[in-house]
Scaffold this active site. Structure first.
Site, PDB file in Angstrom:
ATOM      1  N   GLY A 294       2.885 -14.453  21.684  1.00  0.00           N
ATOM      2  CA  GLY A 294       2.805 -14.384  20.226  1.00  0.00           C
ATOM      3  C   GLY A 294       4.150 -14.026  19.624  1.00  0.00           C
ATOM      4  N   SER A 295       4.110 -13.181  18.584  1.00  0.00           N
ATOM      5  CA  SER A 295       5.301 -12.963  17.755  1.00  0.00           C
ATOM      6  C   SER A 295       6.495 -12.363  18.480  1.00  0.00           C
ATOM      7  CB  SER A 295       4.944 -12.060  16.580  1.00  0.00           C
ATOM      8  OG  SER A 295       3.892 -12.640  15.860  1.00  0.00           O
ATOM      9  N   THR A 296       6.293 -11.705  19.629  1.00  0.00           N
ATOM     10  CA  THR A 296       7.451 -11.137  20.326  1.00  0.00           C
ATOM     11  C   THR A 296       8.440 -12.248  20.690  1.00  0.00           C
ATOM     12  OG1 THR A 296       6.000 -11.123  22.238  1.00  0.00           O
ATOM     13  CG2 THR A 296       6.530  -9.008  21.284  1.00  0.00           C
ATOM     14  N   LYS A 298       9.351 -14.544  18.680  1.00  0.00           N
ATOM     15  CA  LYS A 298      10.122 -14.975  17.507  1.00  0.00           C
ATOM     16  C   LYS A 298      11.575 -14.519  17.590  1.00  0.00           C
ATOM     17  CE  LYS A 298       6.315 -15.329  14.300  1.00  0.00           C
ATOM     18  NZ  LYS A 298       5.393 -14.422  13.613  1.00  0.00           N
TER      19      LYS A 298
END
Lengths: 568, 111
Positions: A294-296, A298
């Protein structure tokens, strides 16, 4: 005449006796010759059969110790009591005294002995793995037919705190899980063999010849610090319990050397007492379980965007109206919309912003960066059952596939890979291989990112942990911290994604003025009221990071007046 | 002087006597060989014994080494039990009344 006759008579007798004695002597000599020369081989063989014994000597299994030399796995002597039922005198007193020492019922002992007596057996274990003190007391009883046998057992003083890393051995001293399995050959001792002379009662009288010397196994020095390991374990356990999560992993990495200072998982198990533990708990989830980050992810998408030169941290991107149509799918934001800087996009983890940036770049660039920082590649720590993860290089890249990769879906990684990849930011763009063993020489570094980009990324990631960022709860007072939250929906076994099941993660670096420690916390399927990475994993990160910095004597580096209200 | 002279004289005499009666020239070599055989035989006996004693010593030391190794392991385990983190924490908190300072009570002094 008498004088003359007597000698003649005596001479005859004398010769008769002489011949007789000579025959006896000759006969004896012949017998001796027969036994000692002709039959020598047979007799010596028979003699040796009765007294010479080939015995094997134990080769100790090496210890596993932490980086400061504290034991994590030690072999020690234990004793088993066995009886020869044919020799055991089943007097009531005997059984009672023995039972008291062995913590058994007298009835049990007599029954066992009688049962095996009937079967004509000569060996039966009464109790195994006894401490030397009890064994000594049993020895003092001097009961006929009761014997002791020395054995070796593995003990794990840190118990469940280090259980996943160290693993365990079976009764034959062979590694079954963890590093006990991975480094079995290194740890294993070699048994020796020697000929000894034993007497009728089986006592060794003298050593005749050594055939092979026993060789003790080598010790294994891990990079783990037991104090940090314990703190990480405690905080992760508290975090998993508080959020009613199914499982969790945390890793503390020394960014400068790539050494793993702590690696803990929940649920855990006690390697000293494994009865009734589900084998599921034996898994070292930090390296064997894959998840979509997920967002890690980004951080790497934004790093790719910065590296292209098209974007700067203060470039403004319009995320209005908070969603974006990509192909036939829609990318949505949950928090804020409108024009914002790249820093702000990072800070609030905007899917739309990241998607817009990545889609404006050549499609292979993100994949290359992810590949170079180590995703989908073995970390080389030599841990059995380690997973490499999945990172597919599509050709051609679909717009939506690329967009999902940019915010961390369609790629699976292990928590260790995530921590190791973030260490690249901490090391000014250089990748250092991670290690579970203590290193004597500095590892080889490999440049995978421009040092200026890595420095910019640290500042961007620092904004995440400040007020208004998604990782506000992860800020460590007194230190400058950078980090990124991640909240990913769990992929369902039947395809698609599960509703309301999340993996909450947080990866961070501190202290920023001279990055030293990387901590990754991954908590799976929290069932409490929170599920965002910043709320679930952030506080756990903060506690682990704070205690690690304190234990390693890292001085606070935050500027003096971050929050004047806190100081009186 | 007289005594000394007699001694020298006697010695010379006895040397001749020994040489004349026991070591005829052709007997020197066999005698030496016989003597060396005897010496080596005793040598073998002696060194066999020495080897046995040393080997026994060696085995004894090995047993002691194993014993000490086991004891070291036990002592390490005992130490580990005493310094178990959870135990230390419990004693620090309950017996000694120590606390981990919270953020508010920590003041960082910058020079």
């Amino acid at each position: 005449m008498m004088n003359k006759n007597q000698p003649t008579f005596m001479t005859w007798r004398f010769y008769a006796v002489l011949i007789f004695i000579s025959m006896i002597v000759l006969g004896l000599a012949g017998r001796v010759f027969y036994l000692a020369v002709l039959n020598q081989h047979f007799l010596r063989h028979q003699g040796d059969e009765r007294v010479l014994r080939l015995v094997s000597t134990h080769g100790f299994r090496g210890m596993i110790v932490d980086r400061n030399g504290f034991p994590l796995a030690v072999s020690t002597a234990v004793y088993s009591v066995w009886v020869n039922p044919q020799e055991f005198v089943s007097v009531q007193n005997n059984a009672v005294a023995l039972a008291r020492l062995l913590d058994l019922k007298p009835k049990e002992i007599t029954e066992t002995v009688v049962r095996y007596q009937k079967k004509k057996r000569e060996f039966v274990y009464l109790k195994r793995s006894l401490s030397p003190e009890i064994a000594n007391k049993v020895k003092m009883l001097k009961m006929p037919g009761v014997y002791l046998q020395q054995e070796y057992r593995r003990y794990y003083p840190e118990g469940e705190v280090a259980g996943h890393i160290v693993g365990f051995t079976n009764v034959d001293d062979q590694g079954q899980e963890g590093l006990e399995l991975g480094y079995n050959q290194w740890l294993l001792g070699e048994a020796g063999e020697k000929w000894v002379i034993k007497d009728r009662l089986g006592r060794v009288i003298s050593d005749v010849q050594t055939i092979q010397d026993q060789k003790p196994g080598h010790d294994l020095v891990l990079s783990i610090d037991r104090r940090i390991q314990y703190l990480a374990y405690r905080e992760l356990l508290a975090g998993v319990m508080q959020n009613h999560a199914v499982s969790g992993s945390a890793i503390v990495l020394d960014a400068k050397t790539g050494e793993i200072l702590a690696m803990v998982n929940q649920p855990s198990f006690n390697p000293n007492n494994r009865k009734g533990v589900k084998s599921d708990n034996f898994r070292n989830r930090a390296v064997t379980d894959l998840f979509e980050p997920g967002s890690t992810m980004k951080a790497f998408s934004v790093a790719t965007a910065l590296a292209s030169g098209k974007f700067k941290p203060d470039t403004i991107i319009d995320t209005y109206p908070g969603w974006l149509r990509v192909g036939r799918n829609i990318v949505k934001d949950e928090h804020e919309k409108g024009p914002m800087t790249v820093t702000r996009i990072m800070q609030i983890s905007s899917n739309v912003g990241v998607t817009k940036m990545i889609l404006s770049l050549p499609p292979d660039q993100l994949w290359e960066l992810l590949h170079h920082v180590g995703f989908s590649q073995p970390t080389g720590i030599g841990f059995p059952g380690e997973q490499n993860g999945v990172l597919v290089r599509h050709s051609p890249w679909g717009a939506f596939t690329l967009a999902t990769l940019a915010f961390g879906y369609g790629v699976s990684v292990t928590p260790l890979q995530l921590a190791s990849a973030y260490a690249v930011f901490a090391n000014g763009g250089e990748k250092i291989p991670v290690s579970l063993l203590k290193l004597d020489t500095p590892p080889t570094r490999e440049r995978v990112m421009d040092p200026r980009i890595a420095q910019q990324m640290l500042l961007l990631l620092e904004s995440v942990v400040t007020k208004g960022g998604t990782g506000e709860l992860a800020s460590v007072p007194g230190y400058r911290v950078a980090g990124k939250t991640g909240t990913a929906v769990i992929a369902s076994d039947h395809g698609g994604y599960e509703k309301h099941r999340y993996i909450s993660s947080f990866v961070g670096i501190a202290p920023l003025s001279n990055p030293r420690i990387v901590v990754a916390v991954v908590i799976r399927d929290p069932r409490g009221k929170n599920y965002y990475g910043g709320q679930v994993s952030g506080p756990v990160f903060e506690k682990i990071m704070e205690s690690t910095l304190r234990l390693l004597d890292v001085s606070p580096d935050a500027p003096p007046t971050t929050d004047p209200s806190e100081k009186v | 002087m007289n005594a000394a002279g007699r001694l020298v004289h006697q010695n010379v005499w006895s040397f001749h006597w020994v040489r004349h009666y026991f070591f005829a020239r052709q007997q020197v070599l066999p005698s030496l060989l016989a003597l060396s055989i005897l010496l080596s035989a005793f040598g073998i006996i002696y060194f066999t014994q020495v080897t046995r004693v040393l080997h026994a010593n060696y085995e004894h030391c090995l047993v002691e080494k194993d014993h000490l190794h086991v004891q070291q392991g036990q002592l390490l385990l005992e130490r580990s039990t005493w310094i178990m983190q959870a135990r230390v924490q419990q004693i620090a908190e309950n017996k000694l009344g120590m606390v981990i300072p919270d953020h508010k009570s920590v003041v960082v002094i910058h020079e």
